[in-house]
Design a protein around this motif. Structure first.
Motif, mmCIF file in Angstrom:
data_model
loop_
_atom_site.group_PDB
_atom_site.id
_atom_site.type_symbol
_atom_site.label_atom_id
_atom_site.label_comp_id
_atom_site.label_asym_id
_atom_site.label_seq_id
_atom_site.Cartn_x
_atom_site.Cartn_y
_atom_site.Cartn_z
ATOM 1 N N THR A 141 0.844 -1.199 0.000
ATOM 2 C CA THR A 141 0.000 0.000 0.000
ATOM 3 C C THR A 141 0.881 1.252 0.000
ATOM 4 O O THR A 141 2.093 1.172 0.200
ATOM 5 N N SER A 142 0.231 2.386 -0.171
ATOM 6 C CA SER A 142 0.926 3.662 0.005
ATOM 7 C C SER A 142 1.335 3.796 1.473
ATOM 8 O O SER A 142 0.776 3.137 2.354
ATOM 9 N N ILE A 191 -5.771 6.016 -1.497
ATOM 10 C CA ILE A 191 -4.502 6.761 -1.530
ATOM 11 C C ILE A 191 -3.516 5.946 -2.369
ATOM 12 O O ILE A 191 -2.978 4.941 -1.898
ATOM 13 N N PRO A 192 -3.281 6.346 -3.608
ATOM 14 C CA PRO A 192 -2.365 5.559 -4.444
ATOM 15 C C PRO A 192 -0.919 5.703 -3.981
ATOM 16 O O PRO A 192 -0.564 6.693 -3.330
ATOM 17 N N ARG A 193 -0.094 4.719 -4.328
ATOM 18 C CA ARG A 193 1.337 4.829 -4.025
ATOM 19 C C ARG A 193 1.944 5.932 -4.880
ATOM 20 O O ARG A 193 1.549 6.143 -6.018
ATOM 21 N N ASN A 211 9.461 9.863 -0.715
ATOM 22 C CA ASN A 211 10.838 9.830 -0.206
ATOM 23 C C ASN A 211 11.100 8.670 0.755
ATOM 24 O O ASN A 211 12.220 8.470 1.203
ATOM 25 N N VAL A 212 10.057 7.885 1.071
ATOM 26 C CA VAL A 212 10.265 6.698 1.907
ATOM 27 C C VAL A 212 10.143 5.420 1.084
ATOM 28 O O VAL A 212 11.035 4.576 1.097
ATOM 29 N N CYS A 213 9.030 5.270 0.346
ATOM 30 C CA CYS A 213 8.770 3.986 -0.308
ATOM 31 C C CYS A 213 8.750 4.048 -1.828
ATOM 32 O O CYS A 213 8.536 3.042 -2.480
ATOM 33 N N GLY A 214 8.974 5.244 -2.415
ATOM 34 C CA GLY A 214 8.858 5.374 -3.866
ATOM 35 C C GLY A 214 9.977 4.691 -4.616
ATOM 36 O O GLY A 214 11.135 4.708 -4.189
ATOM 37 N N GLU A 215 9.624 4.064 -5.749
ATOM 38 C CA GLU A 215 10.643 3.388 -6.551
ATOM 39 C C GLU A 215 11.547 4.388 -7.271
ATOM 40 O O GLU A 215 12.628 4.049 -7.728
ATOM 41 N N ARG A 216 11.069 5.627 -7.414
ATOM 42 C CA ARG A 216 11.873 6.641 -8.109
ATOM 43 C C ARG A 216 12.212 7.799 -7.156
ATOM 44 O O ARG A 216 12.323 8.940 -7.575
ATOM 45 N N ASP A 225 14.188 13.298 -9.807
ATOM 46 C CA ASP A 225 13.405 14.536 -9.706
ATOM 47 C C ASP A 225 12.015 14.307 -10.253
ATOM 48 O O ASP A 225 11.847 13.687 -11.303
ATOM 49 N N ALA A 226 11.014 14.795 -9.546
ATOM 50 C CA ALA A 226 9.632 14.657 -10.009
ATOM 51 C C ALA A 226 9.385 15.585 -11.185
ATOM 52 O O ALA A 226 10.028 16.605 -11.312
#
Ligand SMILES: [Zn+2]
Length: 246
Positions: free
Chosen positions: A163-164, A229-231, A236-241, A245-246
């Motif tokens: 989950t997110s 709540i999508p991932r 900055n904790v669980c994101g694959e990227r 930079d966003a």
């Protein structure tokens, strides 16, 4: 103590005897023994959780007694974890209750949370939740976020890799030390949030929590709503990227 205690809950098809076994083998840490945390701990031990760790460094005050049902007037001045441990053992003398007289920090969190199967958030501040969020992700332990403010609050299952997380949706930082006395909290809202948090915990223990929706509950209106709540791939904790930079 036999299985008689749990007859009415194993009759619920969402639990069944197979689910009860999972509840009894869970290893739960409850962070914060205030209104939410102490309600959660009490409900979970009553439902059969046998291995529970409670974490808090506060002392019981008169201003706690309107909503923190674990404590009585005669407990004022005593450590919350000491009284809570004694009360939980009165509910189930076979339970293994580990009391930690500390505030959760980045320095002690891994030691406290390691080897648990579920973490329950009974804290009242963003700093502690940030610690839980980051360390639970690192250790791959699911947790249940709770927050109460005034008449309403939130509950969310956070399952690392599924989950997110708390940082995915930028839960607002209100800083540390904004106490219930200042922002106000309705005691019955604390109970409503605690009840949904325990239900969410049971769904995680039974492997039935998939969505990780943010559940909004207003005890006064009354209203309850599940917000998806999508991932966030840049989280900055669980994101694959997260490093991009966003
Ligand atoms: Zn995240």
């Amino acid at each position: 103590m036999g299985m008689e205690r749990y007859l009415s809950q194993v009759a619920v098809r969402e639990i069944f005897p197979s689910g009860q076994k999972k509840i009894e083998s869970a290893s739960v840490v409850v962070i914060g023994m205030g209104g939410t945390g102490s309600s959660i701990a009490e409900m979970m031990v009553r439902m059969g959780v046998k291995d529970i760790k409670i974490v808090d460094d506060d002392i019981i005050e008169d201003s706690n007694l309107n909503r923190q049902a674990m404590y009585k007037e005669s407990d004022i001045g005593l450590k919350k974890v000491d009284v809570a441990k004694a009360e939980l053992l009165k509910i189930n003398e076979d339970a293994n209750v580990d009391s930690i007289d500390q505030r959760l920090t980045f320095g002690n969190a891994e030691g406290i949370l390691a080897n648990s199967t579920l973490i329950m958030d009974g804290t009242d501040n963003y700093n502690a939740r940030s610690v839980i969020n980051a360390v639970s992700y690192k250790l791959k332990i699911p947790w249940v976020f709770t927050a109460v403010e005034g008449t309403f609050g939130y509950v969310k299952a956070i399952i690392p890799g599924k989950t997110s997380c708390l940082s995915c949706f930028g839960y607002p930082d209100k800083g540390e030390g904004v106490s219930c006395t200042i922002q106000g909290v309705l005691p019955s809202a604390v109970k409503a949030i605690s009840s949904i948090a325990v239900t969410t915990a049971m769904k995680i223990i039974l492997g039935n929590e998939k969505s990780g929706d943010l559940v909004y509950i207003d005890a006064w209106t009354p209203r309850m709503e599940a917000l998806p709540i999508p991932r966030n791939e840049y989280c900055n904790v669980c994101g694959e990227r997260k490093d991009k930079d966003a």
